[in-house]
Design a protein around this motif. Structure first.
Motif, PDB file in Angstrom:
ATOM      1  N   THR A 247       8.953  -7.243   4.606  1.00 30.91           N
ATOM      2  CA  THR A 247       8.098  -8.183   3.900  1.00 30.91           C
ATOM      3  C   THR A 247       7.447  -7.491   2.705  1.00 30.91           C
ATOM      4  O   THR A 247       7.487  -6.272   2.581  1.00 30.91           O
ATOM      5  N   ARG A 248       6.832  -8.271   1.829  1.00 28.62           N
ATOM      6  CA  ARG A 248       6.448  -7.769   0.508  1.00 28.62           C
ATOM      7  C   ARG A 248       5.208  -6.888   0.486  1.00 28.62           C
ATOM      8  O   ARG A 248       4.932  -6.252  -0.543  1.00 28.62           O
ATOM      9  N   SER A 249       4.458  -6.864   1.564  1.00 29.69           N
ATOM     10  CA  SER A 249       3.316  -5.943   1.629  1.00 29.69           C
ATOM     11  C   SER A 249       3.316  -5.227   2.977  1.00 29.69           C
ATOM     12  O   SER A 249       2.302  -5.144   3.668  1.00 29.69           O
ATOM     13  N   ALA A 250       4.474  -4.699   3.338  1.00 28.95           N
ATOM     14  CA  ALA A 250       4.660  -4.093   4.659  1.00 28.95           C
ATOM     15  C   ALA A 250       4.289  -2.616   4.652  1.00 28.95           C
ATOM     16  O   ALA A 250       4.296  -1.951   3.615  1.00 28.95           O
ATOM     17  N   PHE A 251       3.980  -2.117   5.838  1.00 23.36           N
ATOM     18  CA  PHE A 251       3.830  -0.680   6.058  1.00 23.36           C
ATOM     19  C   PHE A 251       4.376  -0.370   7.439  1.00 23.36           C
ATOM     20  O   PHE A 251       3.967  -0.986   8.426  1.00 23.36           O
ATOM     21  N   HIS A 252       5.305   0.609   7.512  1.00 20.18           N
ATOM     22  CA  HIS A 252       5.931   0.947   8.795  1.00 20.18           C
ATOM     23  C   HIS A 252       5.926   2.443   9.096  1.00 20.18           C
ATOM     24  O   HIS A 252       6.493   2.852  10.109  1.00 20.18           O
ATOM     25  N   GLY A 253       5.327   3.275   8.227  1.00 20.86           N
ATOM     26  CA  GLY A 253       5.276   4.700   8.522  1.00 20.86           C
ATOM     27  C   GLY A 253       5.350   5.571   7.293  1.00 20.86           C
ATOM     28  O   GLY A 253       5.356   5.078   6.152  1.00 20.86           O
ATOM     29  N   ASN A 254       5.441   6.899   7.530  1.00 21.73           N
ATOM     30  CA  ASN A 254       5.224   7.871   6.466  1.00 21.73           C
ATOM     31  C   ASN A 254       6.376   8.821   6.150  1.00 21.73           C
ATOM     32  O   ASN A 254       6.251   9.630   5.230  1.00 21.73           O
ATOM     33  N   SER A 255       7.469   8.773   6.884  1.00 25.49           N
ATOM     34  CA  SER A 255       8.559   9.722   6.620  1.00 25.49           C
ATOM     35  C   SER A 255       9.274   9.350   5.323  1.00 25.49           C
ATOM     36  O   SER A 255       9.003   8.314   4.706  1.00 25.49           O
ATOM     37  N   THR A 256      10.228  10.176   4.904  1.00 23.75           N
ATOM     38  CA  THR A 256      10.949   9.901   3.663  1.00 23.75           C
ATOM     39  C   THR A 256      11.648   8.550   3.718  1.00 23.75           C
ATOM     40  O   THR A 256      11.577   7.761   2.769  1.00 23.75           O
ATOM     41  N   ILE A 257      12.321   8.268   4.835  1.00 23.15           N
ATOM     42  CA  ILE A 257      13.029   6.994   4.965  1.00 23.15           C
ATOM     43  C   ILE A 257      12.056   5.853   5.208  1.00 23.15           C
ATOM     44  O   ILE A 257      12.036   4.855   4.478  1.00 23.15           O
ATOM     45  N   ILE A 258      11.230   5.954   6.228  1.00 19.63           N
ATOM     46  CA  ILE A 258      10.335   4.855   6.579  1.00 19.63           C
ATOM     47  C   ILE A 258       9.246   4.679   5.522  1.00 19.63           C
ATOM     48  O   ILE A 258       8.784   3.565   5.263  1.00 19.63           O
ATOM     49  N   GLY A 259       8.851   5.772   4.876  1.00 21.19           N
ATOM     50  CA  GLY A 259       7.886   5.656   3.788  1.00 21.19           C
ATOM     51  C   GLY A 259       8.412   4.839   2.624  1.00 21.19           C
ATOM     52  O   GLY A 259       7.643   4.242   1.867  1.00 21.19           O
ATOM     53  N   ALA A 260       9.736   4.796   2.464  1.00 20.82           N
ATOM     54  CA  ALA A 260      10.333   3.983   1.401  1.00 20.82           C
ATOM     55  C   ALA A 260      10.166   2.496   1.677  1.00 20.82           C
ATOM     56  O   ALA A 260      10.381   1.668   0.778  1.00 20.82           O
ATOM     57  N   LEU A 261       9.792   2.147   2.910  1.00 20.65           N
ATOM     58  CA  LEU A 261       9.573   0.749   3.270  1.00 20.65           C
ATOM     59  C   LEU A 261       8.113   0.327   3.068  1.00 20.65           C
ATOM     60  O   LEU A 261       7.724  -0.770   3.490  1.00 20.65           O
ATOM     61  N   ASP A 262       7.323   1.170   2.433  1.00 23.16           N
ATOM     62  CA  ASP A 262       5.914   0.889   2.208  1.00 23.16           C
ATOM     63  C   ASP A 262       5.745  -0.001   0.980  1.00 23.16           C
ATOM     64  O   ASP A 262       5.294   0.423  -0.079  1.00 23.16           O
ATOM     65  N   SER A 263       6.091  -1.261   1.134  1.00 25.39           N
ATOM     66  CA  SER A 263       5.977  -2.191   0.011  1.00 25.39           C
ATOM     67  C   SER A 263       4.535  -2.580  -0.271  1.00 25.39           C
ATOM     68  O   SER A 263       4.252  -3.242  -1.272  1.00 25.39           O
ATOM     69  N   SER A 264       3.600  -2.160   0.592  1.00 23.63           N
ATOM     70  CA  SER A 264       2.185  -2.443   0.338  1.00 23.63           C
ATOM     71  C   SER A 264       1.655  -1.607  -0.819  1.00 23.63           C
ATOM     72  O   SER A 264       0.674  -1.997  -1.462  1.00 23.63           O
ATOM     73  N   THR A 265       2.289  -0.460  -1.090  1.00 18.29           N
ATOM     74  CA  THR A 265       1.822   0.390  -2.198  1.00 18.29           C
ATOM     75  C   THR A 265       2.911   0.700  -3.226  1.00 18.29           C
ATOM     76  O   THR A 265       2.595   1.011  -4.368  1.00 18.29           O
ATOM     77  N   ILE A 266       4.186   0.634  -2.828  1.00 20.00           N
ATOM     78  CA  ILE A 266       5.265   0.924  -3.777  1.00 20.00           C
ATOM     79  C   ILE A 266       5.586  -0.340  -4.568  1.00 20.00           C
ATOM     80  O   ILE A 266       5.973  -1.356  -3.979  1.00 20.00           O
ATOM     81  N   PRO A 267       5.411  -0.333  -5.894  1.00 21.74           N
ATOM     82  CA  PRO A 267       5.719  -1.542  -6.679  1.00 21.74           C
ATOM     83  C   PRO A 267       7.213  -1.855  -6.654  1.00 21.74           C
ATOM     84  O   PRO A 267       8.055  -0.979  -6.418  1.00 21.74           O
ATOM     85  N   THR A 268       7.534  -3.106  -6.908  1.00 23.90           N
ATOM     86  CA  THR A 268       8.921  -3.580  -6.823  1.00 23.90           C
ATOM     87  C   THR A 268       9.866  -2.733  -7.658  1.00 23.90           C
ATOM     88  O   THR A 268      10.979  -2.387  -7.224  1.00 23.90           O
TER      89      THR A 268
END
Length: 421
Positions: free
Chosen positions: A129-150
Motif C-alpha cells: 500500500t502507498r504508505s506502508a512500513f514492513h521493516g528495516n532490512s535492505t529488501i524489506i526497507g525498500a517497501l517503506d512507502s511511508s517515507t520513500i517517495p514514488t
C-alpha cells in the motif's frame, strides 16, 4: 540531567536516533498501562503495543526469568517448550496455516516471508500500500512507502491505495470494490512493464500506517482475487494487529476478511522480548527448501517461547480480546462525542484497541493538520498521556494501548485530549 543524557546520546548513538517528543521525557519504569519517568511522574500509556498484556506483566516476567535461570539455546536442539508454543499458535490459525518458523523481529519475519514467496511463486515484484512500513532490512526497507517517495521506489515495487473510508457515521469507501480492484490490476501491469511479476502482496490487515482502515466485509475480495490471478502470495503482516487487538478476531487478517498464504508477527508476541514468527502452509516451506536454506540462532529460543506461552495464557485467562472489543467501542464512542464539539477532529475510526483520531484544519475541508496533531501529542504528554502519530498525512493520532486498557483509562485519555484541544 536531561541535557547531559541527550548530549551523550547524540555523541554515542549518532544522529539516527530521534526524539519521540520535543518535551523532555525519560521513561524508566513500566507497570500495566503506566509508565513512570525519571522524576517519578506517571503517564497513561495509550500508545505502546509491544507490552501487549501490560508493561512488566508478572506472569510473563516470571515465565521468562524462570527459563532464563534454567536453560536457553537455539532451535537446532529439540525443545518441548518451543514445540508447545508452536502448537499453541497453530491452534489459533485456520487450516492449512500450521508451520511455524521463529525469528527475532518483524523485519526478519517479513524478510523470510518474502524469500518464501519468491521461491514458490517465481516472481520478483512486490505489491504494497502507498504508505506502508514492513521493516528495516535492505529488501524489506525498500517497501517503506511511508517515507520513500514514488520516484525513488525500486522498479520491483508497486503501490496500491489503502481501502480508505471515513469512520464514525460513514463506512462508505472512497472507491467501489471493483474500482479498488482496478488499482491492483494497474499496479500488476506496471510491474510487468518493468520486467517483474509479483511474488507477494504485503498487507497490514488494519492498514495502520496508511491511516488505520477497516474495510467493510467482502470489500477486499476482488482486489485479493487480482493478486492471486497474478501468481503472487498474500502476506499478512500482523505486527500491529495480532493477538486479539481488533476485538472482533484473534488475528487481524480474520478481521479484514483476508485468507493469507503467510502470516508474520513480532512485537506483541513476547510482550517486549525479541520474539517473531512466520506461519505458513507446509508445502510452501518445502518449496522454499528446494532452493534455499534458513537458520536463525536466537529465533524461538526457550526464554522467548516461555514468554510467548505466558502471553497467550494471560490473553485467555484475563479475557483481553473481549476487553479490547468493549473498551475500544467505548473509547470510540467518547471520542465521537468530542468530535461533535471540535471541528479539528475530522474523523474517529479503528477497531478494538486500535483507534485513530484524524486531525484536520476543519471538518468541512478535511485538510490534514499534522502541525496540530504534533501540538496535541505534546500537550497530552504534559498531561500524562502517551499517544503517537501515524497516517499518510501524519495527522492521525495513534491510540494503541496495552490490552488491559479499561474504561476508566479511556475516560482519562479523552478528558486529557479535550483539555489540550
Amino acid at each position: 540531567m536531561y541535557d547531559t543524557l541527550m548530549e551523550r546520546r547524540a555523541r554515542l548513538l549518532g544522529p539516527m536516533y530521534k526524539q519521540f517528543y520535543q518535551t523532555p521525557f525519560v521513561p524508566v519504569r513500566g507497570e500495566g498501562v503506566w509508565v513512570t519517568d525519571e522524576n517519578g511522574k506517571r503517564y497513561l500509556d495509550a500508545y505502546n503495543n509491544v507490552p501487549h498484556v501490560g508493561h512488566c506483566h508478572p506472569r510473563v516476567v516470571e515465565a521468562a526469568s524462570r527459563q532464563l535461570a534454567t536453560f536457553n539455546s537455539n532451535t537446532r536442539y529439540p525443545s518441548e517448550l518451543i514445540v508447545d508454543y508452536a502448537e499453541r499458535l497453530a491452534e489459533t490459525m485456520p487450516d492449512p496455516l500450521k508451520v511455524c518458523m521463529f525469528v527475532c523481529s518483524g523485519t526478519e519475519a517479513n524478510e523470510l516471508a518474502w524469500r518464501i514467496a519468491m521461491a514458490n511463486s517465481g516472481g520478483s515484484g512486490a505489491l504494497i500500500t502507498r504508505s506502508a512500513f514492513h521493516g528495516n532490512s535492505t529488501i524489506i526497507g525498500a517497501l517503506d512507502s511511508s517515507t520513500i517517495p514514488t520516484e525513488r521506489q525500486q522498479a520491483w515495487v508497486a503501490t496500491v491505495p489503502a481501502p480508505e473510508h471515513r469512520g464514525i457515521g460513514d463506512r462508505t469507501p472512497k472507491l467501489t470494490a471493483s474500482e479498488y480492484a482496478e488499482q491492483y490490476r494497474r499496479a500488476i501491469v506496471g510491474l510487468a512493464e518493468r520486467g517483474h511479476r509479483p511474488a507477494a502482496y504485503f498487507a497490514c490487515p488494519v492498514f495502520a500506517s496508511d491511516g488505520l482502515y477497516s474495510p467493510p466485509a467482502g470489500y477486499l475480495n476482488e482486489a485479493i482475487a487480482e493478486v492471486r490471478k497474478s501468481g503472487a502470495l498474500i502476506i499478512a503482516d500482523e505486527v500491529q494487529s495480532a493477538l486479539g487487538r481488533t476485538g472482533t478476531h484473534f488475528w487481524g487478517f480474520q478481521h479484514a476478511g483476508i485468507t493469507p498464504d503467510i502470516v508474520t508477527m513480532a512485537k506483541p508476541m513476547g510482550n517486549g522480548l525479541p520474539l517473531a514468527v512466520v506461519i505458513t502452509r507446509p508445502e510452501l516451506v518445502e518449496g522454499f527448501l528446494k532452493t534455499e536454506r534458513y537458520f536463525n540462532t536466537f529465533g524461538g529460543n526457550q526464554v522467548v517461547a516461555a514468554a510467548g506461552i505466558a502471553v497467550l495464557d494471560v490473553l485467555r485467562e484475563e479475557g483481553l480480546q473481549q476487553n479490547a472489543l468493549q473498551v475500544g467501542a467505548y473509547l470510540r464512542g467518547r471520542l465521537a462525542r468530542l468530535m461533535d464539539r471540535d471541528e479539528r477532529i475530522g474523523d474517529v475510526r479503528g477497531t478494538g484497541l486500535f483507534v485513530g483520531v484524524e486531525v484536520v484544519r476543519d471538518r468541512a475541508s478535511q485538510v490534514p493538520a499534522p502541525e496540530i496533531a504534533r501540538v496535541l501529542i505534546e500537550g497530552l504528554l504534559q498531561r500524562g498521556v502517551l499517544v503517537g502519530i501515524t497516517g499518510a498525512g501524519r495527522n492521525l493520532l495513534k491510540i494503541r494501548p496495552p490490552m488491559i486498557f479499561s474504561q476508566d483509562h479511556a475516560d482519562q485519555l479523552v478528558e486529557a485530549l479535550e483539555s489540550v484541544l
